[in-house]
Each structure stands twice: as C-alpha cells, then as structure tokens.
Design a protein around this motif. Structure first.
Motif, short mmCIF file in Angstrom:
data_model
loop_
_atom_site.label_atom_id
_atom_site.label_comp_id
_atom_site.label_asym_id
_atom_site.label_seq_id
_atom_site.Cartn_x
_atom_site.Cartn_y
_atom_site.Cartn_z
N THR A 66 0.82 -1.21 0.00
CA THR A 66 0.00 0.00 0.00
C THR A 66 0.86 1.26 0.00
O THR A 66 0.34 2.35 -0.21
N HIS A 261 -7.12 -6.48 6.90
CA HIS A 261 -7.72 -7.32 5.86
C HIS A 261 -6.93 -8.61 5.64
O HIS A 261 -7.51 -9.68 5.42
N ASP A 322 -10.60 -9.32 -1.60
CA ASP A 322 -11.14 -8.35 -2.58
C ASP A 322 -11.30 -6.97 -1.94
O ASP A 322 -11.06 -5.94 -2.60
N GLU A 323 -11.70 -6.94 -0.69
CA GLU A 323 -11.82 -5.67 0.03
C GLU A 323 -10.45 -4.99 0.13
O GLU A 323 -10.32 -3.78 -0.07
N TRP A 324 -9.42 -5.77 0.42
CA TRP A 324 -8.06 -5.23 0.49
C TRP A 324 -7.61 -4.72 -0.88
O TRP A 324 -7.00 -3.66 -0.99
N ARG A 325 -7.94 -5.47 -1.93
CA ARG A 325 -7.54 -5.08 -3.28
C ARG A 325 -8.13 -3.72 -3.67
O ARG A 325 -7.48 -2.92 -4.35
N GLU A 326 -9.35 -3.45 -3.25
CA GLU A 326 -9.97 -2.17 -3.56
C GLU A 326 -9.20 -1.02 -2.91
O GLU A 326 -8.96 0.02 -3.55
N VAL A 327 -8.83 -1.19 -1.64
CA VAL A 327 -8.08 -0.14 -0.95
C VAL A 327 -6.70 0.02 -1.58
O VAL A 327 -6.23 1.14 -1.81
N ALA A 329 -5.75 -0.63 -4.63
CA ALA A 329 -5.85 -0.02 -5.96
C ALA A 329 -6.08 1.49 -5.86
O ALA A 329 -5.62 2.24 -6.73
N THR A 330 -6.76 1.92 -4.83
CA THR A 330 -6.96 3.36 -4.62
C THR A 330 -5.65 4.03 -4.21
O THR A 330 -5.36 5.15 -4.66
N ALA A 349 -5.06 -6.78 -7.70
CA ALA A 349 -6.23 -6.88 -8.59
C ALA A 349 -5.81 -6.81 -10.04
O ALA A 349 -4.83 -6.16 -10.39
#
Length: 349
Positions: A66, A261, A322-327, A329-330, A349
């Motif tokens: 991240t 996550h 998937d929840e971690w991947r969203e954060v 990617a942001t 992702a």
C-alpha cells in the motif's frame, strides 16, 4: 516481538507480526496508534485507525503493497527488568501440550511450545512448554536488582559459511531433538531468562540458517481454529511420518485477531516449522497436503513466511482479499507497487 530481533518497524507493520503474547494482547497492529506512509496516489500522509481506517488496516498485514512506511507511533509495555520469570513443563505428547495451554495460558503473558515433529507413536507432538512474564524487582536477586534493565543482545558465535558436516539429516535432527527434549526439566517454576534466551534464541548464533547448507530452508506457518485439534494432530503425525528433518518447530495459541484485511492471526493454534528447501526431499508434496488440511479447517498460511503455496488457495484463506484489493488499488492506481510474493500469488487486482 517476533522470534527474531532482525526485523524493521515497517516490516513488522507490513507483516502484522505476532509474538508469544498474542493470546493476551494481539499482534503488532493492535499496538499501532498511527503511521506516516508514502503512497503513489497521495504522497506522504499520516494515517490512524480513525482518520483512514481502510488504508490503515490494509497497510497492517498488507505486505508493503500500500506504500512505504516512514515512521510509526505505537504503544509499549513498561517493564521493571529485562529478565523473564519462566515456568517450564515437558509434555509427553501433543494432547498434554494442548490441554496445558488451554487450561493455563490465560495466567501467563507469554507462552510458546517447542514441539518435536520427529517423534512418532505415543510420543508424537511431545513438547517443551515455556510460559512466563517479565520479572518484578522482588523476583530478582540483590545483585540483579542493582541494574535490572541491563540488556546485551550480542551473538555467541557465527555459523561457518561452509558447514563441516551435513547437520540437517533425519538421524542428526532426531538426535538433536531428543537431546533438547531430555535436557528440559519436567517441571520448573520461576526460572529467570534473558530477553534473548526467551524471545530470540536463534539470533544468538549469527547466520544460523547456514545449518541447512547451500539448499537453504523453507519456512511454513499456519493457523487453524481452536476447535481444529484433530487437524492439528493430523499435521503433526504427517510431518512425523514423513521423516523430514525439522528441529525448529513451535506451537502457540492465538487470541482474537484485528481489523487488518490480510492480518494472519485468528483465534486458534499456530504451528510453525522449518524444513530443507531441497525439492528432492519431498517437502513440497507434504506441504501441499498440509495446505489442504489448513484450508478444510478454516485456517490460513502466514504470508510473511510463504514461498510456495498455490495462488488459488489465497482467497479461500483470506476472505477479505477483494476488500483489500480495492483499498490497495486506490492507494496505487497506476500499479507502481509490486513484489515477488504478489506476482506469485496474484495478490493484486
């Protein structure tokens, strides 16, 4: 603190490392108050669980994907001395070890069992269980009270670059395990040990990993729910039956996890071991079978130690992936951050 002092604060956060007191206080993320991180999207930013909960908990256990951790603020425990008062129990089998930990871990700040994975039959899973707390001044001798916070973290020796013998053979390791088990007292109370002896015994020999020779070692650590004692017994008996040499195996009991996550700990039993990395040893086939046991029981593998698990098991072990991947990617929309681990496990992702 993890089982080695050779770790950075940023690495501890990225791996959400745990110690021998997880059953009491949780992992590193539980002690973390805030951190400063550099992300590709936002540059330098200070985050807390309240101000940026998504990014904060994606970073805790997020394997460095991240952003770059610059600094961190975290809570410490005040201690009166650098010595630990340790109670030791030598157990004849795995069931006795489990029973002692289930009934008594709550009374100790720290708990860890060295487990003999080469013992078979009725002795399968025999262990040396060490549990304790930092000693108070009244538990020290008059001489120790003169400088109760004295601490030395040096090494006793350095393992040679070219080992004179092949130490990691079944017969050699079995003999070492027998000696280690027999030298432990059946029952001892209040024995004082240093931080290095109790927390980081391997660090006392520099380059200890050389004992595995040029082929190196492979680390494997799982956690399975507290109810999965049958699966835990199966793992222990399977490793014992394989004959593979393992003399660095520990069993601990985890408490509640945190909001990370990809944080590894869940309430359960965590078994960690080292094996020769030589592909001819048969370790790959054994660990594939153990992976399946872990998944079927609702457990997971520790990403900080993984170097060979199959990528399709990752979303099963970590349902918030998937929840971690969203954060992630942001925080890194153009995909600047990556790692060998992420590529191998298709983590991003």
């Amino acid at each position: 603190t993890p089982g080695t002092r050779q770790v950075t604060v940023g690495g501890a956060i990225a791996s959400d490392v745990h110690g021998k007191n997880h059953h009491r206080v949780g992992s590193w993320g539980n002690a973390l108050l805030s951190l400063t991180i550099v992300t590709p999207a936002d540059g330098r930013i200070e985050i807390t669980p309240e101000s940026h909960p998504g990014l904060f908990w994606a970073t805790v256990g997020g394997m460095g994907l991240t952003g770059v951790v610059l600094d961190a603020t975290f809570r410490l425990h005040r201690i009166a001395s650098t010595l630990l008062s340790v109670d030791t129990d030598r157990t004849p089998d795995l069931d006795t070890t489990i029973s002692l930990m289930e009934s008594g871990d709550h009374a100790y700040d720290y708990s860890v069992a060295w487990i003999d994975l080469m013992a078979g039959g009725s002795s399968a899973g025999r262990s040396v269980l060490d549990r304790g707390h930092f000693a108070a001044l009244e538990e020290l001798s008059p001489r120790q009270r003169q400088d109760p916070l004295a601490f030395r973290s040096g090494t006793l020796a350095t393992f040679p670059a070219v080992a004179p013998l092949n130490f990691v053979r079944p017969a050699t390791v079995k003999a070492f395990n027998e000696l280690w088990y027999r030298k432990a007292p059946k029952r001892r109370r209040g024995h004082l040990q240093s931080i290095s002896t109790f927390f980081h015994p391997l660090d006392m020999v520099d380059r200890w990993n050389r004992v595995y020779g040029r082929g190196g070692l492979l680390q494997w650590q799982c956690v399975v729910p507290l109810s999965a004692t049958d699966e835990l017994r199966r793992m222990v008996t399977d490793v014992s039956a394989s004959g593979l040499p393992s003399f660095l195996a520990v069993l601990k009991r985890f408490g509640a996890g945190n909001a990370g996550h990809l944080s590894f700990p869940i309430p359960g039993w965590t078994l960690a071991m080292d094996l020769p990395a030589d592909p001819r040893s048969g370790s790959a086939e054994l660990l594939d079978r153990l992976d399946e046991l872990v998944v079927s029981s609702g457990g997971r593998l520790y990403l900080a130690k993984d170097s060979r698990m199959r990528p399709e098991l990752l979303p099963v072990m970590y349902p918030r992936l998937d929840e971690w991947r969203e954060v992630q990617a942001t925080a890194d929309p153009e995909g600047h951050l990556n790692s060998d681990l992420a590529r191998r496990l298709h983590l991003l992702a």
